[in-house]
Enzyme design. Structure first.
Site, PDB file in Angstrom:
ATOM      1  N   CYS A   2       0.835  -1.205   0.000  1.00  0.00           N
ATOM      2  CA  CYS A   2       0.000   0.000   0.000  1.00  0.00           C
ATOM      3  C   CYS A   2       0.868   1.253   0.000  1.00  0.00           C
ATOM      4  O   CYS A   2       1.961   1.261   0.564  1.00  0.00           O
ATOM      5  CB  CYS A   2      -0.886   0.029   1.229  1.00  0.00           C
ATOM      6  SG  CYS A   2      -1.921  -1.417   1.359  1.00  0.00           S
ATOM      7  N   ARG A  27       4.256   0.751  -6.822  1.00  0.00           N
ATOM      8  CA  ARG A  27       4.251  -0.268  -5.782  1.00  0.00           C
ATOM      9  C   ARG A  27       3.217  -1.352  -6.070  1.00  0.00           C
ATOM     10  O   ARG A  27       3.234  -2.408  -5.447  1.00  0.00           O
ATOM     11  CB  ARG A  27       3.928   0.369  -4.423  1.00  0.00           C
ATOM     12  CG  ARG A  27       4.975   1.353  -3.948  1.00  0.00           C
ATOM     13  CD  ARG A  27       4.442   2.193  -2.817  1.00  0.00           C
ATOM     14  NE  ARG A  27       4.357   1.465  -1.571  1.00  0.00           N
ATOM     15  CZ  ARG A  27       5.249   1.541  -0.586  1.00  0.00           C
ATOM     16  NH1 ARG A  27       6.291   2.322  -0.734  1.00  0.00           N
ATOM     17  NH2 ARG A  27       5.105   0.867   0.520  1.00  0.00           N
ATOM     18  N   TRP A  81      -3.202  -2.379  -1.735  1.00  0.00           N
ATOM     19  CA  TRP A  81      -2.899  -3.682  -2.319  1.00  0.00           C
ATOM     20  C   TRP A  81      -3.494  -4.691  -1.347  1.00  0.00           C
ATOM     21  O   TRP A  81      -3.011  -4.858  -0.235  1.00  0.00           O
ATOM     22  CB  TRP A  81      -1.395  -3.856  -2.467  1.00  0.00           C
ATOM     23  CG  TRP A  81      -1.013  -4.989  -3.349  1.00  0.00           C
ATOM     24  CD1 TRP A  81      -1.004  -5.002  -4.719  1.00  0.00           C
ATOM     25  CD2 TRP A  81      -0.577  -6.284  -2.944  1.00  0.00           C
ATOM     26  NE1 TRP A  81      -0.590  -6.219  -5.173  1.00  0.00           N
ATOM     27  CE2 TRP A  81      -0.321  -7.029  -4.116  1.00  0.00           C
ATOM     28  CE3 TRP A  81      -0.385  -6.904  -1.714  1.00  0.00           C
ATOM     29  CZ2 TRP A  81       0.117  -8.350  -4.085  1.00  0.00           C
ATOM     30  CZ3 TRP A  81       0.055  -8.214  -1.686  1.00  0.00           C
ATOM     31  CH2 TRP A  81       0.295  -8.917  -2.861  1.00  0.00           C
ATOM     32  N   ASN A 105      -0.869   1.107   6.044  1.00  0.00           N
ATOM     33  CA  ASN A 105      -0.053   0.168   5.257  1.00  0.00           C
ATOM     34  C   ASN A 105       0.529  -0.860   6.211  1.00  0.00           C
ATOM     35  O   ASN A 105       1.166  -0.494   7.195  1.00  0.00           O
ATOM     36  CB  ASN A 105       1.088   0.922   4.559  1.00  0.00           C
ATOM     37  CG  ASN A 105       2.070  -0.031   3.873  1.00  0.00           C
ATOM     38  OD1 ASN A 105       1.678  -1.113   3.425  1.00  0.00           O
ATOM     39  ND2 ASN A 105       3.326   0.360   3.797  1.00  0.00           N
ATOM     40  N   GLY A 106       0.299  -2.139   5.935  1.00  0.00           N
ATOM     41  CA  GLY A 106       0.831  -3.191   6.808  1.00  0.00           C
ATOM     42  C   GLY A 106      -0.292  -4.090   7.293  1.00  0.00           C
ATOM     43  O   GLY A 106      -1.382  -4.100   6.716  1.00  0.00           O
ATOM     44  N   GLU A 497      16.225 -15.898 -13.957  1.00  0.00           N
ATOM     45  CA  GLU A 497      15.761 -14.508 -14.013  1.00  0.00           C
ATOM     46  C   GLU A 497      14.981 -14.243 -15.310  1.00  0.00           C
ATOM     47  O   GLU A 497      13.959 -13.559 -15.309  1.00  0.00           O
ATOM     48  CB  GLU A 497      16.966 -13.557 -13.883  1.00  0.00           C
ATOM     49  CG  GLU A 497      16.702 -12.088 -14.134  1.00  0.00           C
ATOM     50  CD  GLU A 497      15.727 -11.438 -13.148  1.00  0.00           C
ATOM     51  OE1 GLU A 497      15.211 -12.122 -12.258  1.00  0.00           O
ATOM     52  OE2 GLU A 497      15.446 -10.241 -13.323  1.00  0.00           O
ATOM     53  N   LYS A 501      11.173 -12.914 -15.405  1.00  0.00           N
ATOM     54  CA  LYS A 501      10.814 -11.650 -16.067  1.00  0.00           C
ATOM     55  C   LYS A 501       9.660 -11.876 -17.036  1.00  0.00           C
ATOM     56  O   LYS A 501       8.714 -11.105 -17.086  1.00  0.00           O
ATOM     57  CB  LYS A 501      11.986 -11.093 -16.866  1.00  0.00           C
ATOM     58  CG  LYS A 501      13.040 -10.242 -16.245  1.00  0.00           C
ATOM     59  CD  LYS A 501      12.689  -9.007 -15.524  1.00  0.00           C
ATOM     60  CE  LYS A 501      12.162  -9.264 -14.154  1.00  0.00           C
ATOM     61  NZ  LYS A 501      13.050  -9.009 -13.045  1.00  0.00           N
ATOM     62  N   GLU A 504       6.440 -12.488 -15.198  1.00  0.00           N
ATOM     63  CA  GLU A 504       5.975 -11.288 -14.495  1.00  0.00           C
ATOM     64  C   GLU A 504       5.308 -10.281 -15.416  1.00  0.00           C
ATOM     65  O   GLU A 504       4.252  -9.768 -15.091  1.00  0.00           O
ATOM     66  CB  GLU A 504       7.175 -10.558 -13.862  1.00  0.00           C
ATOM     67  CG  GLU A 504       7.654 -11.121 -12.582  1.00  0.00           C
ATOM     68  CD  GLU A 504       8.719 -10.217 -11.952  1.00  0.00           C
ATOM     69  OE1 GLU A 504       9.764 -10.014 -12.586  1.00  0.00           O
ATOM     70  OE2 GLU A 504       8.488  -9.729 -10.843  1.00  0.00           O
ATOM     71  N   HIS A 520      15.971 -34.796 -16.338  1.00  0.00           N
ATOM     72  CA  HIS A 520      15.434 -35.367 -15.102  1.00  0.00           C
ATOM     73  C   HIS A 520      13.942 -35.081 -14.946  1.00  0.00           C
ATOM     74  O   HIS A 520      13.391 -35.188 -13.859  1.00  0.00           O
ATOM     75  CB  HIS A 520      16.225 -34.849 -13.896  1.00  0.00           C
ATOM     76  CG  HIS A 520      17.664 -35.234 -13.957  1.00  0.00           C
ATOM     77  ND1 HIS A 520      18.093 -36.527 -13.759  1.00  0.00           N
ATOM     78  CD2 HIS A 520      18.770 -34.515 -14.274  1.00  0.00           C
ATOM     79  CE1 HIS A 520      19.407 -36.585 -13.924  1.00  0.00           C
ATOM     80  NE2 HIS A 520      19.839 -35.376 -14.246  1.00  0.00           N
ATOM     81  N   LYS A 621       5.874  -3.691  -5.869  1.00  0.00           N
ATOM     82  CA  LYS A 621       7.313  -3.412  -5.949  1.00  0.00           C
ATOM     83  C   LYS A 621       8.029  -3.786  -4.650  1.00  0.00           C
ATOM     84  O   LYS A 621       9.119  -4.313  -4.679  1.00  0.00           O
ATOM     85  CB  LYS A 621       7.516  -1.924  -6.240  1.00  0.00           C
ATOM     86  CG  LYS A 621       8.964  -1.529  -6.456  1.00  0.00           C
ATOM     87  CD  LYS A 621       9.468  -2.005  -7.794  1.00  0.00           C
ATOM     88  CE  LYS A 621      10.930  -1.715  -8.023  1.00  0.00           C
ATOM     89  NZ  LYS A 621      11.466  -2.480  -9.148  1.00  0.00           N
TER      90      LYS A 621
END
Ligand code: M6R
Length: 626
Positions: A2, A27, A81, A105-106, A497, A501, A504, A520, A621
């Site tokens: 948030c 964010r 969020w 926020n939290g 990575e 990416k 995402e 495997h 973020k």
């Protein structure tokens, strides 16, 4: 997570709140809202406009009454969020309880107990959030005769969990109170009179350069005369000194790029130079001499290193492990912070715990640092954000100098993390344990100084050879059912990575594998609808990776090869080909070029899919909840 903004002063508050919230959009959020005293700050009625979805919805609500809110000079705003309750307008902040209005926020961990008690006392919360409950506690305290300040302090004594809050009351018009109880909160005095508060410094930049990072357990009281800080528990005044912000507002703009992410990919050479300048002692030309700071001593004393991180930062740490082990011959354990924090790890004496986090706020990484500190294990942070929670928690901190990263997907913060790991590997290579050949040390150091320049030449510009070949490749591959990224050795973390990416920002199914692992199990997935991105620079592992390429090629996969410009044999085996620069650099530096390739490939595929590149769905973020 948030985002929070609060403003009181002599300027048009709504403009400041909305542009502040815009700066916090990176964010990630799913609803937004503002609350403000109608008319001047001395007006007593608080008005709220909030909505699910984007900030534009709130702006539309405000625009529906043109001119009505021009005099507003005190208010708070929020981007939410969702954690407790769905992303609806009802659950959006600000929340109003009687004359009390707040943004949060939290997480309030004991919210169920508090909710049950409030209901038993006859209150009826309107939302599913934990945040709203705090408003009831404050209201009850004020009804018993407390000031807003005292009521907030007393209410916080009931809360468990980490959060920050900004709060106002119609009983005390023109006052905005902020609390940092774990989650970050930053405040700045408005030079024209008044103050601005926010969950991170970006919204403050237009008004001030000197900002105060509240300490855990601080409460700030602001009005049009400025701001004062107090201890949340005792209520006693505390002194807090401002930090000069190095980020200028214009650096936050896209500077002609269609997306922040793309701009940030192209900023990588500069970010690397800034990080080198920040971490190296530039007064000497001796290789790998780090600028003297407390972290250097911790590093040098370590007999063993344990690194904790999440997501992309974990991949940087994985590559760091490879480099540290090979160059410095120091044992390195690598751990996912979310797993490590709930395990019973056995630590050898002399172990240094390193937490890597671009945001410096990741809840799991922070928790491990806290726990280690309690057990008196020396801790080191690597982060991009000065004043962040992780930097405050660690015994010492090294800062990467990537500058503000607005795109949710990590790009330049990742490459600067890589560079810091490489620098530490170089610095520890000087220790007798490493038994490195002096010629190797100098050559690697010279290569490291050249790296940003070679990367800059390689990236070129948007119309250059590299960018065009990636754009063309993305067009050819856009209908693939899925992607495997494979690599060995130093290329393996970049395969991970690359896949992350792509998932995402393009929402395409992608997996990263150590190339030797394919047989495997994952190879069962291979058919002609799959693309395998083979990361095979001309390094120690090249031939082994090429054997793995042949296995997937034989099963029909489309191959995109990324390899050395001179590797015509590899090129001839691939359906698509992206070449790495034709320069003599130690193989340890190849990951930086591979990273640029996988970042741009994901970016181009995302653009073709039409996704929200800078603010991908469901992501935030800084992940301040576990
Ligand atoms: O701020 P941190 O580096 O601690 O964040 C860790 C992860 O959340 C982060 O790397 C995440 O995986 C990014 N979305 C990667 O692009």
């Amino acid at each position: 997570m948030c985002g929070i903004v609060g403003y009181v002063g002599k300027r048009p508050a709504l403009k400041i709140l909305i542009s502040g919230l815009r700066r916090l959009e990176y964010r990630g959020y799913d609803s937004a809202g503002v609350a403000f005293f109608e008319g001047s700050a001395t007006g007593s009625k608080i008005h709220i406009q909030k909505s699910e979805g984007k900030l534009e919805n709130v702006e539309r609500l405000l625009d529906a009454s043109p001119g009505r809110y021009e005099d507003v000079c005190c208010g708070i705003g929020h981007t939410r969020w969702a954690t407790h309750g769905k992303p609806t307008t009802q659950n959006a902040h600000p929340h109003q309880t009687g004359h009390v209005v707040l943004v949060h926020n939290g997480i309030i961990e004991n919210y169920q107990t508090i909710k049950a008690e409030l209901i038993a006392r006859g209150h009826r919360p309107q939302s599913e959030t934990d945040s709203e409950l705090l408003g009831f506690l404050v209201l009850e305290e004020m009804n018993r005769g407390s000031s807003l300040f005292e009521a907030v302090r007393k209410s916080f004594q009931r809360l468990q969990g980490q959060c920050s809050v900004v709060i106002m009351s119609e009983k005390e018009p023109g006052t905005v109170i902020g609390v940092r109880n774990g989650s970050p909160l930053v405040a700045a005095a408005d030079p024209k009179g008044g103050a601005i508060l926010a969950s991170d410094p970006q919204p403050l930049l237009e008004l001030a350069r000197e900002v105060v990072y509240l300490e855990h357990g601080d409460i700030v009281v602001s009005n049009d005369r400025g701001m004062r800080f107090y201890d949340l528990e005792t209520g006693a005044p505390v002194e807090r000194h401002p930090t000069q912000l190095e980020w200028s507002a214009d650096r936050l703009d896209k500077q002609g790029f269609p997306h922040y992410m793309l701009k940030e990919i192209y900023e990588q050479p500069t970010a690397l130079i800034d990080t080198l300048n920040g971490l190296l002692d530039r007064a000497t030309t001796d290789p790998f001499t780090l600028a003297r700071q407390p972290g250097v001593e911790l590093l040098e004393r370590a007999k063993e290193i344990t690194i904790v991180a999440c997501g992309t930062s974990w991949y940087a740490a994985l590559l760091g492990k490879y480099w540290l082990e090979r160059w410095a011959r120091i044992p390195v354990n690598l751990e996912l912070a979310s797993e490590y924090r709930y395990r019973d790890p056995v630590m050898n004496e002399g172990t240094l715990l390193v937490g890597i986090s671009q945001s410096g706020e990741t809840a799991d990484t922070l928790a491990v640092l806290r726990k280690s500190k309690k057990s008196e294990i020396p801790t080191l942070a690597i982060t991009n954000v000065r004043g962040s929670s992780i930097s405050r928690e660690a015994s010492a901190t090294f800062y990467t100098c990537a500058g503000p990263e607005i795109g949710v997907a990590a790009t330049k913060s990742f490459t600067t993390q890589l560079l810091s790991m490489l620098l530490f590997s170089g610095a520890l290579m000087l220790k007798p344990r490493a038994a490195a050949v002096p010629g190797d040390i100098t050559r690697r150091f010279d290569d490291m100084i050249r790296l940003p320049h070679v990367l800059s030449d390689y990236l070129g510009d948007r119309s250059g050879k590299m960018a065009s070949s990636i754009r063309e490749t993305a067009r050819a591959l856009q209908l693939s059912k899925g992607f495997f990224f494979i690599g060995r050795g130093y290329s393996f973390p970049i395969a991970l990575e690359g896949a992350l990416k792509l998932k995402e920002i393009a929402y395409v199914h992608a997996e990263g594998y150590a190339a030797g692992e394919l047989k495997h199990g994952p190879i069962a997935m291979i058919d002609e609808n799959m693309t395998v991105v083979v990361l095979a620079p001309g390094d120690t592992w090249r031939d082994k990776t090429v054997s793995n390429l042949q296995e997937v090629k034989a099963r029909g996969a489309r191959i995109l090869g990324v390899g050395s410009a001179s590797d015509s044999e590899l090129k001839s085996m691939c359906d698509h080909w992206i070449e790495l620069p034709n320069v003599q650099l130690d193989e340890a530096f190849m990951p930086f070029f591979l990273t640029a390739v996988v970042q741009l490939l994901s970016y181009e595929l995302a653009v073709l899919k039409g996704t929200d590149v800078d603010k991908p769905r469901n992501l935030a973020k800084s992940v301040t909840v576990e």
